[in-house]
Design an enzyme around this catalytic site. Structure first.
Site, short mmCIF file in Angstrom:
data_model
loop_
_atom_site.label_atom_id
_atom_site.label_comp_id
_atom_site.label_asym_id
_atom_site.label_seq_id
_atom_site.Cartn_x
_atom_site.Cartn_y
_atom_site.Cartn_z
N SER A 77 0.80 -1.23 0.00
CA SER A 77 0.00 0.00 0.00
C SER A 77 0.83 1.28 0.00
O SER A 77 0.29 2.36 -0.23
CB SER A 77 -0.91 0.03 1.23
OG SER A 77 -2.05 -0.74 0.99
N LYS B 229 0.57 3.54 -2.90
CA LYS B 229 -0.63 4.34 -3.18
C LYS B 229 -0.39 5.84 -3.24
O LYS B 229 -0.88 6.50 -4.17
CB LYS B 229 -1.72 4.01 -2.16
CG LYS B 229 -2.27 2.58 -2.30
CD LYS B 229 -3.15 2.22 -1.10
CE LYS B 229 -3.68 0.79 -1.20
NZ LYS B 229 -4.41 0.40 0.03
N TYR C 238 -2.51 -2.54 -10.44
CA TYR C 238 -2.47 -2.28 -9.01
C TYR C 238 -1.69 -3.39 -8.28
O TYR C 238 -0.84 -3.12 -7.43
CB TYR C 238 -3.90 -2.15 -8.47
CG TYR C 238 -4.00 -2.17 -6.97
CD1 TYR C 238 -3.67 -1.05 -6.22
CD2 TYR C 238 -4.40 -3.33 -6.30
CE1 TYR C 238 -3.74 -1.08 -4.83
CE2 TYR C 238 -4.48 -3.36 -4.92
CZ TYR C 238 -4.14 -2.24 -4.19
OH TYR C 238 -4.20 -2.27 -2.82
N TYR D 223 -4.79 4.06 7.71
CA TYR D 223 -6.06 3.33 7.80
C TYR D 223 -6.94 3.99 8.85
O TYR D 223 -7.04 5.20 8.89
CB TYR D 223 -5.81 1.85 8.08
CG TYR D 223 -4.82 1.25 7.14
CD1 TYR D 223 -5.00 1.36 5.76
CD2 TYR D 223 -3.68 0.60 7.59
CE1 TYR D 223 -4.09 0.82 4.88
CE2 TYR D 223 -2.77 0.05 6.70
CZ TYR D 223 -2.97 0.17 5.36
OH TYR D 223 -2.07 -0.35 4.50
N VAL E 87 0.87 -3.74 4.09
CA VAL E 87 0.70 -5.02 4.79
C VAL E 87 1.96 -5.86 4.87
O VAL E 87 2.00 -6.81 5.65
CB VAL E 87 -0.38 -5.94 4.18
CG1 VAL E 87 -1.76 -5.46 4.49
CG2 VAL E 87 -0.18 -6.15 2.72
#
Ligand code: GLN
Length: 420
Positions: free
Chosen positions: A85, A88, A209, A261, A279
């Protein structure tokens, strides 16, 4: 080995040269944090992408890169892991750079979701809540051009590589593992397509992705990428401008509100450094105008953030005063010296002249209007490194005031820092 510690900003970590020698004071600081945090138990290594389950729970590394491109690293500094992530914010930056902020946010929101990263989190307009959760990130990837699959991924890869200052490559095993199992992400892609915000086809966006998430990095790469955002879009090691200053700011904003998050509020309170976690156990943190930090330790807390990573960044922020909302003891003075000889006042400025600095300068210049001994003012910009638009406008207005009052003012700008 030590040349980065002494600051040759054009050396890339691809050459494997972050400072690591024990005696260096910055290394000592990082070593202290690493030792303290290394004993922290708890957390679980992610295994929903089967290949990630092989990660070594004991692996732990911390890297820091200064705005001048000096890199410092302790622990397992060259162990590769997939970026996940943490890709991103960089793909978001690229989408904003290509399409502009408004167009990107017609497709994806900018609100913290307060939900886990893989939540089905769409707002009333059918947009994913933000580009840092999976749904939003898949949409952001779909917005990057050109549309064709292989071409788009190569474009993404090359831009993330420019952020890192070296060519990043895909960990094919992790990519395949996620491509075979990532059906929830496909579902999020289809929901976004149904909401009219994903640029299809879904499978192409999801594949790119997965590939961007499987790019292999080290903590040093993360720190360089973070530093590039922290200094406004120029990679401090290679000198390359990767995105505009404004895009870097937008990216830091989104990271600070949505990067951790559903822990964004707690993170802002206790750490206060725009950050993004992944993660596989990485956290990238970017202290605006200051340092880029990368941390890697695979066990995750319930929110999906690296347990040791969170603790290490908390310590770093607290002990070394990196919270973005810290207040400076005193605003820096832009006035280097003021000297008067006869009826001439010589005002020498220094540093970066932003709105805050310019307010101090024009207040000082305004005093000369009432001071009958002063008929001529020179403003010397030789030591000034830059002028913001707002500062330029403020100074221009004050020069006009002085002229009206009959004070003869000139600006000496031998290096042209004031621009047009
Ligand atoms: N590739 C991962 C996923 O989509 C990234 C998630 C993460 O790092 N939080 O599930």
């Amino acid at each position: 080995m030590d040349h980065l510690a002494h600051g040759h900003p054009r050396t890339t970590p691809a050459d494997g040269h972050p400072a690591t020698e024990e005696g260096h004071p910055v290394i000592r600081v990082l070593e202290g944090i690493r030792e303290e945090v290394a004993d922290l138990a708890g957390g679980v290594v992610a295994d929903y992408i089967p290949e990630l389950a092989h990660a070594d729970p004991e692996a732990f590394g911390i890297a820091v890169v200064s705005p001048h491109g000096r890199a410092y690293a302790v622990g397992e500094t060259d162990r590769p892991f997939t970026i996940q992530s943490i890709s991103k914010p960089f793909v978001y930056a690229l989408a904003v750079e290509e399409r502009g902020l408004d167009d990107v946010h017609a497709h994806v929101g900018a609100e913290p979701s307060g939900e886990p990263f893989n939540a089905i989190s769409l707002d009333e307009r059918g947009r994913p809540e933000n580009p840092m959760i999976n749904a939003g990130a898949i949409v952001t990837t779909s917005l990057v051009g050109p549309g064709e699959r292989g071409v788009r991924f190569e474009h993404l890869r090359s831009v993330l590589s420019a952020f890192a200052g070296r060519e990043l490559v895909v960990d094919e095993a992790v990519y395949r593992s996620e491509a075979e199992t990532g059906h929830r992400n496909r579902a999020l892609g289809y929901l976004s397509l149904a909401g009219g915000v994903l640029v299809g086809p879904v499978e192409a966006a999801v594949q790119d992705y997965f590939r961007q998430c499987a790019l292999s990095v080290t903590v040093v790469d993360l720190a360089v990428m973070a530093a590039t955002l922290a200094v406004g879009g120029v990679n401090p090691l290679t000198g390359e401008r990767v995105v505009s200053q404004r895009t870097a700011r937008h990216t830091l904003s989104i990271m600070s509100s949505c990067g951790m998050y559903d822990r964004a509020g707690e993170w802002g309170l206790r750490v206060g450094i725009p950050a993004k976690s992944g993660v596989s156990g990485g956290i990238l943190a970017s202290a605006p105008g200051a340092f880029g930090v990368g941390v890697f330790s695979p066990p995750l807390d319930e929110a999906g953030n690296s347990v040791r990573g969170v603790a290490a960044l908390g310590r770093l922020s607290d002990d070394y005063d990196l919270h973005m909302l810290r207040t400076p003891a005193e605003p820096p003075s832009p006035v280097h010296s003021v000297t008067r000889s006869g009826d001439t006042l010589d005002v020498r400025l220094r540093g970066e002249i932003d709105f805050l600095a310019a307010e101090q300068v024009v207040s000082r210049l305004a005093e000369t209007i009432d001071d009958t001994r002063v008929r001529t003012v020179t403003v010397e910009l030789e030591r000034v490194s830059g002028f913001s638009d707002a500062a330029r406008a403020l100074l221009a207005a004050e020069l006009h005031e002085l002229a009206e009052a009959g004070v003869d003012a000139t600006v000496r700008d031998p290096r042209g820092v004031r621009g047009a």
